[in-house]
Design an enzyme around this catalytic site. Structure first.
Site, mmCIF file in Angstrom:
data_model
loop_
_atom_site.group_PDB
_atom_site.id
_atom_site.type_symbol
_atom_site.label_atom_id
_atom_site.label_comp_id
_atom_site.label_asym_id
_atom_site.label_seq_id
_atom_site.Cartn_x
_atom_site.Cartn_y
_atom_site.Cartn_z
ATOM 1 N N ASP A 65 -2.634 -10.985 -1.760
ATOM 2 C CA ASP A 65 -3.139 -10.443 -0.498
ATOM 3 C C ASP A 65 -4.628 -10.125 -0.641
ATOM 4 O OD1 ASP A 65 -1.814 -8.950 2.129
ATOM 5 O OD2 ASP A 65 -3.641 -7.951 1.433
ATOM 6 N N HIS A 72 0.820 -1.217 0.000
ATOM 7 C CA HIS A 72 0.000 0.000 0.000
ATOM 8 C C HIS A 72 0.854 1.267 0.000
ATOM 9 C CE1 HIS A 72 -3.541 -2.423 0.548
ATOM 10 N NE2 HIS A 72 -3.180 -2.852 1.745
ATOM 11 N N HIS A 121 -6.148 -7.622 0.281
ATOM 12 C CA HIS A 121 -6.349 -6.203 -0.041
ATOM 13 C C HIS A 121 -5.685 -5.881 -1.380
ATOM 14 C CE1 HIS A 121 -6.410 -6.560 4.393
ATOM 15 N NE2 HIS A 121 -7.383 -5.666 4.313
ATOM 16 N N ASP A 125 -4.082 -13.135 4.395
ATOM 17 C CA ASP A 125 -5.347 -12.668 4.969
ATOM 18 C C ASP A 125 -6.566 -13.100 4.151
ATOM 19 O OD1 ASP A 125 -4.395 -11.034 2.995
ATOM 20 O OD2 ASP A 125 -4.610 -9.157 4.116
#
Lengths: 354, 518
Positions: free
Chosen positions: A164, A127, A166, A253
């Site tokens: 991931d 990110h 996200h 995750d």
């Protein structure tokens, strides 16, 4: 087959707040599991010590002004990049060590010192943008690593699969107009999860158009659905792109116990996904495969088993007994992925054959 | 007064030690009740015996000659890598059950089969974080299991496959050890010695007899450990290669920083996670039989010079005129006669001495390639030390007084050493201490510890374990706290407690200083 496992005790130093989900026992319980499995004393794994990324490494990706700001905040040991991304006194050194670890791991594979590598680092990086960070990320570890091997080795084309939960908004923005790094992200849809990006329509820009591939998935998507995405999207594109090296940003995750996401992957599912990555690397780029831990906050029921699964797959070890203890019940049903697969094929049909 | 007893392949040696060596003796191991006779000869009934420390090569010999019983290795692997990685038994049974990294039982243990042998090892993954599942399984085993070893008693630390191997080694050596220990007890009873008995570990430290009985594989390398420690005690050397010339074997070990160098021990088909002195154990010694074409590598009895029937290395030294004072009655005529069966007795004798020296020199080169000093023990040490040093290119050689009983001296001068692992999980409310076994006790839920508290606790618990293993005073217990870590446990978005790990070791060392100053 000996896997290079990059790890450093200093990856445990940084703490956001005492109860923040991105905390040190993410790595510690996993290291306990690896140690108890006998993996850390086994010839299947070389424990390698990472070096911090150099100033030159960081400047290939990040703005000088942002680096100065981050270093200054870290020296003071206070402040936040966003509401959930805190700067402690350890951030600057530890983020450089995480970026350096990923760079060392990719370099080890690129130069052939190890056929495969895995980095057990925190903080994560995907990110982080060139000029800012959020989402528990400060420096874009992966971008720093890929830019370094492109600059210093004969590796040119890199396929980056970020699985991931996200979307990798920072990484996507850094490589958006660059066809030499194909960024493929499978993630929980931005409609239901941070950072709210990564839709099918985001395909890259300029010379990089078609080299950004997003596969946003519905909550509760499970193992079989992920494997369909691998077969129908990842594998055909990987084959046509024909990379020199495959990098997997292995967020853990997607696991069904993860407290801040809603996907349904199991430890066995993770083993299968990494096996597919290994197969793809063997087929397309002489087996050159590097991977790093990204997110993953199911500290008790997820990470020890999912990390073990991906590390065992990378090390070529038997994975059939790797699962969560019966205490944790996986979801019984997964939503279909036909619609998103169709939409990706439709949008990317002008760049790739399916 | 400490009594040190070293029972080797040929002789049993004993010494009495207080602040110096008060008496020593040596008897052949093949006579009846050698320990009893030796102690009767040495003890005059006046000395108060504080402790008896014993080293034996019996376990190592049994392991190397594959005479140990077969073992059923019962595993509780839970989820993870293939349980086959821990298959170290002659039979391997996988039981149900799971202990997780925090020591929680996440799946109930259940063993449906019967062990295939009377010797059984039970090892659970994360058993050193919670010993209960192994204990429960032990309860379900038939009572005809002669020897059951449990993984959590093997020692602290994480490594399930290694712990399973070590537990199998403990199970397989338990019977041999128990038999030997009961012979020692009988001998001590007979001579009226009522003092705590200890056994030497392969790392040259000792444990009480009770502690050793649960982990006898620690004694596998006791023989070379005893002689190496004895030579350190007698000379005070900091760095040297040690050569102990016995009747059956010659042990080459290395001392650095004043203590023998160790490595994880393997013997025959046994693998253990225990450290033992690094040793090359050559099957050659003073009683090694000589044939016309050289050393045979076999022992068939005593040297002719000492009442035997066959020509041996000792006789060869005598024939070549190289045999120095051996401290006992020596029949050089018998040695000469034994060699007369060869066509050219002197040439054969000189040849076997050369061959012995060159094989020991090779062993020295592999154990201690850069050694600058050689220390020799055993009856033949005065006859061979200089030649061995020359052949190995070592400038200085040393044969201390009492070199002939160096192993017994090592026993008498050893001290207790125990490694202790502590795992606190105050969110669960448990402290788990692994040392001679693994025990879980309660701790206040949510309690936190700072670094000083962790270090203090580690030192306390390590000393407590050492006392349980027989250490008698704090001066015998220097503690090295090796590894600590601690972090918060967060449950439902609040700090529910801490996980703290520490390992500490009461270090091996000399329990008695004899004043050697090299």
């Amino acid at each position: 087959m000996t896997l290079a496992l990059y790890y450093h005790e200093d990856y445990l130093l940084h703490e956001h707040t005492p109860t923040h989900p991105e905390r040190r026992e993410r790595l510690q319980y996993t290291m306990d599991q690896l140690r108890e499995e006998g993996l850390l004393d086994s010839p299947a794994v070389d424990i390698c010590a990472p070096e911090p990324a150099s100033t030159a490494d960081l400047h290939r990706v990040h703005d000088g002004e942002y680096l100065d700001r981050l270093r200054y905040m870290s020296r003071r040991g206070e402040g936040q990049l966003s509401v959930d991304t805190h700067v402690s006194e350890h951030v600057w050194e530890q983020a450089r060590l995480a970026a350096g670890g990923v760079a060392d791991a990719v370099e080890a594979v690129a130069t052939g010192t190890h056929p495969r590598s895995f980095v057990m680092a925190r903080p994560g990086g995907h990110h982080a943008f060139a000029d800012d960070g959020h989402g528990f990320c400060y420096l874009n570890n992966t971008a720093v690593a890929l830019r370094r091997v492109q600059a210093t080795t004969d590796v040119d084309r890199i396929l980056l699969w970020d699985w991931d939960a996200h979307h990798c908004d920072g990484t996507q923005s850094i490589f958006a107009d660059d066809p030499s790094v194909l960024v493929m992200s499978t993630h929980q849809s931005g409609r239901t999860l941070f950072p709210g990006t990564g839709f099918v329509r985001e395909v890259g820009a300029g010379a990089g158009e078609g080299y950004t591939v997003n596969v946003p998935l519905s909550p509760r998507t499970g193992d079989d659905a992920y494997l369909r995405v691998v077969e129908e999207i990842f594998e055909p594109i990987a084959e046509q792109y024909d990379p020199d090296l495959l990098f997997v940003e292995a967020g853990q995750d997607n696991h069904f116990t993860d407290p801040i996401t809603d996907l349904g992957v199991t430890a066995q599912g993770y083993a299968r996904l990494m096996e597919r990555a290994v197969d793809a690397a063997d087929e397309l780029c002489d087996g050159r495969l590097a991977a790093s831990l990204a997110g993953g906050y199911g500290i008790e029921g997820g990470l020890p088993y999912t990390n073990l699964a991906v590390i065992a797959s990378l090390a070529g070890l038997e994975t059939s007994n790797i699962r969560e203890p019966a205490l944790y019940e996986p979801p019984s049903a997964s939503p279909g992925v036909e619609r998103v697969i169709d939409r990706v094929k439709e949008r990317h049909g002008e760049y790739w054959d399916f | 007064m400490h009594v040190g007893i070293d029972t080797g392949g040929t002789n049993v040696d004993a010494v009495l030690v207080d602040d110096g060596i008060r008496a020593s003796g040596k008897v052949p191991g093949d006579r009846d009740n050698p320990v009893e006779h030796l102690l009767e000869e040495l003890l005059d009934g006046q000395q108060a015996v504080e402790r008896v420390v014993v080293a034996t090569t019996l376990l190592l010999n049994a392991a190397v000659q594959e005479r140990l019983p077969a073992c059923t290795n019962v595993l509780v692997p839970g989820p993870g890598l293939s349980p086959e990685r821990a298959f170290h038994g002659e039979a391997n049974h996988v039981a149900a059950g799971c202990v997780d990294h925090r020591g929680r039982v996440t799946e109930e243990p259940a063993y449906e089969r019967r062990p295939a042998t009377e010797t059984v090892a039970v090892t659970a993954k994360f058993g050193t974080r919670n010993p209960e599942p192994e204990r429960e399984l032990r309860e379900t085993l038939d009572s005809d299991a002669a020897s059951v070893a449990l993984g959590h008693a093997a020692g602290p630390g994480l490594n399930f496959p290694d712990r399973a191997a070590t537990t199998v080694a403990n199970a397989r050596t338990a019977g041999t050890f128990a038999g030997f220990a009961s012979e020692i007890d009988d001998a001590l009873d007979t001579v009226g010695v009522d003092a705590p008995v200890y056994y030497l570990k392969g790392d040259a430290a000792m444990l009480s007899a009770d502690a050793m009985a649960t982990r006898p594989a620690q004694a596998l390398r006791a023989g070379p450990a005893a002689s190496a420690l004895g030579l350190v005690a007698l000379t005070g050397v900091e760095d040297a290669v040690c050569v102990d010339i016995g009747g059956t074997t010659t042990d080459v070990t290395r001392v650095t920083d004043g203590f023998p160098v160790t490595e994880p021990v393997e013997a025959g088909s046994l693998e253990t996670g225990y450290d033992g002195v690094r040793a090359v154990d050559l099957p050659l010694g003073g009683d090694t039989r000589v044939a016309a074409d050289g050393l045979t590598g076999r022992r068939e009895g005593h040297a002719s010079a000492f009442g035997g029937d066959e020509p041996t290395l000792t006789d060869a030294l005598s024939v070549t005129g190289a045999l120095e004072d051996t401290g006992g009655a020596l029949d050089s005529e018998a040695a000469r006669t034994a060699f007369e069966s060869f066509e050219r007795p002197r040439a054969v004798a000189a040849g076997v001495v050369d061959s012995y020296v060159s094989r020991v020199a090779d062993a020295i080169a592999s154990v201690a390639p850069n050694a600058t000093r050689l220390v020799a023990g055993g009856v033949l040490a005065p006859s061979l030390a200089d030649r061995l040093a020359d052949a190995a290119g070592i400038g200085e050689s040393l044969v201390p007084d009492h070199a002939a009983v160096a192993g017994a001296v090592g026993c008498a001068t050893a001290r207790v050493s125990v490694e202790t692992g502590i795992h606190i999980d105050s969110a669960r409310g448990t402290v788990t201490v692994s040392a001679l076994g693994t025990e879980t006790e309660p701790v206040e839920r949510g309690r936190t510890f700072d670094d000083d508290e962790v270090a203090t606790l580690a030192i306390e618990r390590a000393r407590e374990a050492a006392r349980r293993a027989g250490a008698q005073s704090d001066t015998e217990m220097p503690v090295n706290v090796r590894h600590t870590r601690r972090f918060n446990v967060v449950e439902k978005a609040r700090v529910a407690g801490q996980v703290v790990d520490a390992t500490a070791q009461v270090e091996p060392g000399l329990g008695v200083e004899l004043g050697g100053d090299r």
